[in-house]
Design an enzyme around this catalytic site. Structure first.
Site, PDB file in Angstrom:
ATOM      1  NE  ARG A  44      -2.680   0.763   3.448  1.00  0.00           N
ATOM      2  CZ  ARG A  44      -2.041   1.565   4.297  1.00  0.00           C
ATOM      3  NH1 ARG A  44      -1.762   2.805   3.950  1.00  0.00           N
ATOM      4  NH2 ARG A  44      -1.687   1.153   5.492  1.00  0.00           N
ATOM      5  CE1 TYR A  98     -14.328   6.481 -18.062  1.00  0.00           C
ATOM      6  CE2 TYR A  98     -13.981   7.109 -15.777  1.00  0.00           C
ATOM      7  CZ  TYR A  98     -14.280   6.153 -16.725  1.00  0.00           C
ATOM      8  OH  TYR A  98     -14.530   4.874 -16.328  1.00  0.00           O
ATOM      9  CG  ASP A 170      -8.032  11.156 -18.194  1.00  0.00           C
ATOM     10  OD1 ASP A 170      -7.292  10.437 -18.894  1.00  0.00           O
ATOM     11  OD2 ASP A 170      -9.029  10.713 -17.589  1.00  0.00           O
ATOM     12  CE  LYS A 195     -10.503   2.353 -19.533  1.00  0.00           C
ATOM     13  NZ  LYS A 195     -10.853   3.730 -19.212  1.00  0.00           N
TER      14      LYS A 195
HETATM   15  C1  LIG Z   1     -11.440   4.399 -18.146  1.00  0.00           C
HETATM   16  C2  LIG Z   1     -11.075   5.819 -17.954  1.00  0.00           C
HETATM   17  C3  LIG Z   1     -10.861   6.334 -16.676  1.00  0.00           C
HETATM   18  C4  LIG Z   1     -11.057   5.499 -15.413  1.00  0.00           C
HETATM   19  O1  LIG Z   1     -10.136   4.490 -15.351  1.00  0.00           O
HETATM   20  P1  LIG Z   1     -10.354   3.114 -14.501  1.00  0.00           P
HETATM   21  O2  LIG Z   1      -9.085   2.391 -14.770  1.00  0.00           O
HETATM   22  O3  LIG Z   1     -11.572   2.454 -15.048  1.00  0.00           O
HETATM   23  O4  LIG Z   1     -10.529   3.513 -13.088  1.00  0.00           O
HETATM   24  C5  LIG Z   1     -10.484   7.654 -16.564  1.00  0.00           C
HETATM   25  N1  LIG Z   1     -10.349   8.446 -17.651  1.00  0.00           N
HETATM   26  C6  LIG Z   1     -10.557   7.989 -18.900  1.00  0.00           C
HETATM   27  C7  LIG Z   1     -10.389   8.902 -20.051  1.00  0.00           C
HETATM   28  C8  LIG Z   1     -10.934   6.668 -19.096  1.00  0.00           C
HETATM   29  O5  LIG Z   1     -11.150   6.224 -20.328  1.00  0.00           O
END
Ligand SMILES: *Cc1c(COP(=O)(O)O)cnc(C)c1O
Length: 384
Positions: A44, A98, A170, A195
């Protein structure tokens, strides 16, 4: 000599990974470590060998001072925002963020006395008028979902600097291969590593990348919230990262070819892809990004039923949410990512109910195009 990012991603730091000569970094499946000179080591606390190896790679990828891997994209985003903002603070954020981030910003942050003011990506001239004495941060996304908008990122960085705001981005959709957000000047670059970074649709993970002092503060918050990545998922993410450059090059190529094909088809009324010259911010995207990414959305000259039939008839893409994996996926945002919005809210953001979104995978482009062509033909026949 300094080798390319792609090579360093495969090899890691010199010798670091070759424990007992192992070509691969082993999985350190140990929650805690013996007391030693480095202080307390615990999963952690994000300081175990698998985590540290990834932290180095993630920082290197974006040309950043530091990085920390997290248990999900939302763990990265929530920890980063809570480390930057205090009760009473105000943040400017780009429209169309998002869904998970939007919900966090509008529901959770508000409960902590933090206000978020949204702005349209295409109107930077009004940013100044939205500033308040308590404005602390500016939040944008490199490419938005599902309309693939590209905000003036250079202006965002400049504006944040000028007004002493922490700039956050992001960078999930562009990926660090197409856009090095930290090196570009963003204070914090956040990723859902679920992703493209992992790329195989088999783990949930995230990353906080950027300025050393800010990453360390966010990491402290992450420790309290407990959103750390476990060693086995670290191993899988590291394995995924080794092919990141190969995969992104293929995603870029495939999406560009598919977008061009769709744009030229009589049944398609609109294609949203930053790599098309018809994209309203194509010139900007070309200047900012080394590739246009793997995400496309489009509208057909059909109603919602037609769009659903289209999705149903496609053979290669799987009808599933999320994105960024080797396999192509298809969704209809109105009933998935944007289902919580009312029809009028969706219309306000320009998201048609018949909009189809594709996460273009790394299958051979000829197969993908053949599948889309055949499906469009079937739809035309059905309509005739
Ligand atoms: C999927 C996604 C998130 C969240 O990510 P998780 O791994 O599902 O917590 C945040 N921002 C964007 C642009 C995303 O596509």
């Amino acid at each position: 000599m300094t080798f390319s990012r792609a090579t360093r991603l495969i090899h890691g730091q010199a010798n670091e990974d070759r424990i007992h000569g192992a070509v691969k970094m082993p999985i350190f499946q140990s929650a805690m470590y013996e007391h030693g000179p480095g202080g307390l080591r615990y999963i952690r606390l994000n300081n175990t060998p698998n985590q540290q190896s990834l932290n180095h790679k993630l920082a290197m990828l974006e040309g950043a001072e530091e990085a920390v891997v997290t248990g999900s994209g939302m763990a990265a985003i929530s920890s980063a925002l809570l480390s930057v903002l205090k009760p009473g603070d105000h943040m400017l954020a780009q429209d169309g963020m998002y869904g998970g981030t939007f919900s966090f910003a509008t529901n959770m942050l508000r409960d902590y006395g933090i206000t978020v003011q949204f702005f349209d990506a295409d109107s930077p001239e009004i940013w100044g008028s939205l500033l308040r004495p308590e404005t602390r941060a500016l939040y944008v996304e490199s490419i938005t979902n599902p309309l693939m908008k590209v905000c003036d990122l250079e202006r965002a960085v400049g504006f944040a600097r000028q007004h002493n705001l922490v700039s956050l981005i992001d960078n999930t959709f562009a990926s660090p291969v197409n856009f090095r957000a930290a090196e570009f000047g963003f204070d914090l670059s956040l990723h859902s590593a679920t992703k493209y970074l992992n790329g195989h649709s088999d783990i949930v993970a995230g990353a906080i990348v950027g300025r050393g002092d800010l990453v360390r503060r966010a990491e402290k918050m992450l420790r309290s919230l407990g959103g750390s990545l476990d060693p086995h998922a670290c191993f899988l993410l590291d394995r995924g990262l080794q092919t990141l450059f190969l995969r992104i090059e293929r995603h870029n190529e495939n999406a560009e070819r598919l977008a061009k094909f769709l744009q030229g088809h009589s049944l398609v009324s609109k294609v949203n892809y930053p790599g098309l010259s018809s994209h309203p911010r194509h010139a900007r995207a070309k200047q900012l990004f080394s590739g246009s990414g793997g995400m496309i959305s489009f509208e057909l000259h059909t109603d919602v039923d037609g769009a659903d039939r289209f999705i149903d008839l496609l053979q290669i893409p799987i009808y599933a949410p999320s994105l960024g994996g080797v396999e192509s996926l298809v969704t209809r945002p109105a009933i998935s990512s944007h289902a919580s919005l009312s029809p009028s809210e969706r219309r306000h953001f320009g998201i048609a109910d018949s909009l189809v979104r594709v996460s273009v995978g790394i299958e051979p482009a000829d197969d993908l195009i053949a599948d889309f062509a055949q499906t469009l033909e079937s739809i035309e026949r059905l309509a005739a």
